[in-house]
Design a protein around this motif. Sequence first.
Motif, PDB file in Angstrom:
ATOM      1  N   CYS A  59       0.844  -1.195   0.000  1.00 17.10           N
ATOM      2  CA  CYS A  59       0.000   0.000   0.000  1.00 17.10           C
ATOM      3  C   CYS A  59       0.878   1.244   0.000  1.00 17.10           C
ATOM      4  CB  CYS A  59      -0.918  -0.005   1.214  1.00 17.10           C
ATOM      5  SG  CYS A  59      -2.120  -1.372   1.214  1.00 17.10           S
ATOM      6  N   GLN A  60       0.528   2.204  -0.796  1.00 10.85           N
ATOM      7  CA  GLN A  60       1.364   3.396  -0.971  1.00 10.85           C
ATOM      8  C   GLN A  60       0.503   4.586  -1.392  1.00 10.85           C
ATOM      9  OE1 GLN A  60       3.669   2.253  -4.880  1.00 10.85           O
ATOM     10  NE2 GLN A  60       2.948   0.431  -3.764  1.00 10.85           N
ATOM     11  N   ARG A  61       1.007   5.779  -1.047  1.00  8.20           N
ATOM     12  CA  ARG A  61       0.329   7.016  -1.429  1.00  8.20           C
ATOM     13  C   ARG A  61       0.762   7.394  -2.841  1.00  8.20           C
ATOM     14  NH1 ARG A  61      -4.160   8.777   1.196  1.00  8.20           N
ATOM     15  NH2 ARG A  61      -4.554  10.968   0.749  1.00  8.20           N
ATOM     16  N   MET A  62      -0.198   7.678  -3.700  1.00 11.82           N
ATOM     17  CA  MET A  62       0.116   8.063  -5.077  1.00 11.82           C
ATOM     18  C   MET A  62      -0.470   9.433  -5.372  1.00 11.82           C
ATOM     19  SD  MET A  62      -0.582   4.578  -7.287  1.00 11.82           S
ATOM     20  CE  MET A  62       0.074   2.987  -6.787  1.00 11.82           C
ATOM     21  N   ASP A  63       0.292  10.246  -6.103  1.00  8.52           N
ATOM     22  CA  ASP A  63      -0.272  11.511  -6.566  1.00  8.52           C
ATOM     23  C   ASP A  63      -1.072  11.243  -7.839  1.00  8.52           C
ATOM     24  OD1 ASP A  63       1.540  11.312  -8.722  1.00  8.52           O
ATOM     25  OD2 ASP A  63       2.955  12.738  -7.858  1.00  8.52           O
ATOM     26  N   GLY A  64      -1.618  12.288  -8.438  1.00  7.15           N
ATOM     27  CA  GLY A  64      -2.502  12.105  -9.579  1.00  7.15           C
ATOM     28  C   GLY A  64      -1.835  11.418 -10.752  1.00  7.15           C
ATOM     29  N   ALA A  65      -0.616  11.847 -11.088  1.00  8.29           N
ATOM     30  CA  ALA A  65       0.085  11.262 -12.230  1.00  8.29           C
ATOM     31  C   ALA A  65       0.390   9.787 -11.982  1.00  8.29           C
ATOM     32  CB  ALA A  65       1.372  12.026 -12.504  1.00  8.29           C
ATOM     33  N   GLN A  66       0.840   9.457 -10.771  1.00 11.11           N
ATOM     34  CA  GLN A  66       1.178   8.071 -10.461  1.00 11.11           C
ATOM     35  C   GLN A  66      -0.066   7.178 -10.479  1.00 11.11           C
ATOM     36  OE1 GLN A  66       2.914   8.956  -6.650  1.00 11.11           O
ATOM     37  NE2 GLN A  66       5.014   8.801  -7.410  1.00 11.11           N
ATOM     38  N   ALA A  67      -1.163   7.652  -9.866  1.00 17.44           N
ATOM     39  CA  ALA A  67      -2.374   6.850  -9.772  1.00 17.44           C
ATOM     40  C   ALA A  67      -2.949   6.557 -11.155  1.00 17.44           C
ATOM     41  CB  ALA A  67      -3.411   7.559  -8.905  1.00 17.44           C
ATOM     42  N   LEU A  68      -3.013   7.582 -12.020  1.00 18.08           N
ATOM     43  CA  LEU A  68      -3.575   7.376 -13.342  1.00 18.08           C
ATOM     44  C   LEU A  68      -2.666   6.498 -14.190  1.00 18.08           C
ATOM     45  CD1 LEU A  68      -5.006  10.930 -14.027  1.00 18.08           C
ATOM     46  CD2 LEU A  68      -6.263   8.859 -13.443  1.00 18.08           C
ATOM     47  N   ASP A  69      -1.362   6.622 -14.001  1.00 22.23           N
ATOM     48  CA  ASP A  69      -0.425   5.762 -14.701  1.00 22.23           C
ATOM     49  C   ASP A  69      -0.629   4.303 -14.272  1.00 22.23           C
ATOM     50  OD1 ASP A  69       1.701   4.866 -16.251  1.00 22.23           O
ATOM     51  OD2 ASP A  69       3.250   5.568 -14.861  1.00 22.23           O
ATOM     52  N   TYR A  70      -0.758   4.080 -12.980  1.00 24.91           N
ATOM     53  CA  TYR A  70      -0.921   2.725 -12.450  1.00 24.91           C
ATOM     54  C   TYR A  70      -2.186   2.044 -12.972  1.00 24.91           C
ATOM     55  CZ  TYR A  70      -1.926  -1.010  -9.110  1.00 24.91           C
ATOM     56  OH  TYR A  70      -2.248  -2.223  -8.538  1.00 24.91           O
ATOM     57  N   VAL A  71      -3.312   2.746 -12.945  1.00 24.46           N
ATOM     58  CA  VAL A  71      -4.568   2.089 -13.319  1.00 24.46           C
ATOM     59  C   VAL A  71      -4.719   1.912 -14.825  1.00 24.46           C
ATOM     60  CG1 VAL A  71      -5.715   2.945 -11.241  1.00 24.46           C
ATOM     61  CG2 VAL A  71      -5.951   4.225 -13.376  1.00 24.46           C
ATOM     62  N   ARG A  72      -3.783   2.453 -15.600  1.00 27.90           N
ATOM     63  CA  ARG A  72      -3.814   2.220 -17.049  1.00 27.90           C
ATOM     64  C   ARG A  72      -3.059   0.950 -17.450  1.00 27.90           C
ATOM     65  NH1 ARG A  72      -3.116   8.216 -17.617  1.00 27.90           N
ATOM     66  NH2 ARG A  72      -5.036   9.015 -18.546  1.00 27.90           N
ATOM     67  N   GLN A  73      -2.317   0.359 -16.508  1.00 27.31           N
ATOM     68  CA  GLN A  73      -1.476  -0.790 -16.855  1.00 27.31           C
ATOM     69  C   GLN A  73      -2.299  -2.076 -16.945  1.00 27.31           C
ATOM     70  OE1 GLN A  73       1.519   0.143 -17.764  1.00 27.31           O
ATOM     71  NE2 GLN A  73       0.854   2.170 -17.050  1.00 27.31           N
ATOM     72  N   ARG A  74      -1.994  -2.890 -17.952  1.00 26.83           N
ATOM     73  CA  ARG A  74      -2.597  -4.215 -18.049  1.00 26.83           C
ATOM     74  C   ARG A  74      -1.602  -5.285 -18.480  1.00 26.83           C
ATOM     75  NH1 ARG A  74      -5.694  -5.139 -23.571  1.00 26.83           N
ATOM     76  NH2 ARG A  74      -4.731  -3.594 -24.942  1.00 26.83           N
TER      77      ARG A  74
END
Length: 320
Positions: free
Chosen positions: A183-198
């Motif tokens: 579990c980690q804190r993500m800023d906007g750029a990190q969070a959107l980058d992460y949820v785009r990965q497949r």
Amino acid sequence: MLGVGLALVLLAGLAQIGLRTLTHRYDRTVTKEQLLDADARTDRTDLDGPLNYLLIGTDRRAGSSEPDQRSDTILIVHVPAGRREAYLVSIPRDLLVSIPPANGFGGGPDKINAAYEHGGGGQAGTRLLSVTLNRLTGIRFDGAALIDFSGFRKVIDLLGGVQMCVDTQVRSIHTNRVFPTGCQRMDGAQALDYVRQRYDLPNGDFDRQRHQQQLLRAMLDSAGKADLRNNPVKLDQVLRAVGGSLTVDTNGVPLEDLLLALRALPPDGMRGVEVPSSPQTIDQVSYVVLDNGGNGLFEAVRGTRVPAWAQANPRWVTRL
């Protein structure tokens, strides 16, 4: 629905007069268009009954002059009567469907995320996507929203980031950033980058769908924990950023009425639902095909049986 949900959390507990004043201001920041095809729209939305909304995530706002992209995030949000829970049904981007003719496209089988592009993107693309889903599922919608996920980057940053729990380490194909497990804190750029990965995830796009559902819940959690009611300037900034990221069709229901009707919906009442389906290669193209027509899910959404369906099909349901 996400924009409404964030606004509900942010506005919760305010005096009625303050709530109405702020919802009126929030309403003015949201772009309103006719996003639903006539065949995919309910005749009349009953705020006392079950509600179904179509949520489409894009990387650009409707009306932009930039080239259109396919809609890689497609959600059906089902809210049973009583407003104590909500089900986020993720439609696989590669789901094989029959798309009706539109905008010079002759119609035919394709991946569902191509419907937005075949319709020309924006309002017209959403209409074609909505009628494609209606013909597949029989569901009529009480409203729809186009979400500019790139715009939500600012919302996440204003909220101080989101807490995301990574269960499988993955390297971004877009930025080369590595997301370690935990579990980690993500800023906007990190969070959107992460949820785009497949890619490189055990379940590919199905994992991506689950991560996007988790992000929606994480944003609601961050909004609930932020002390914005004691910081009216920041509250106004967040509400305006949420509104500026949305294009909505509320089927004639004033946004203020929708906010008031759903204000009892708790963030911990959200459930993520995966459509019963499996990958299949057809003519050397990778698709996702429904298992047994969706295993009764769409019939449950059309009626009042989603909670019972979820209880009987725990494999496809995740508490967010």
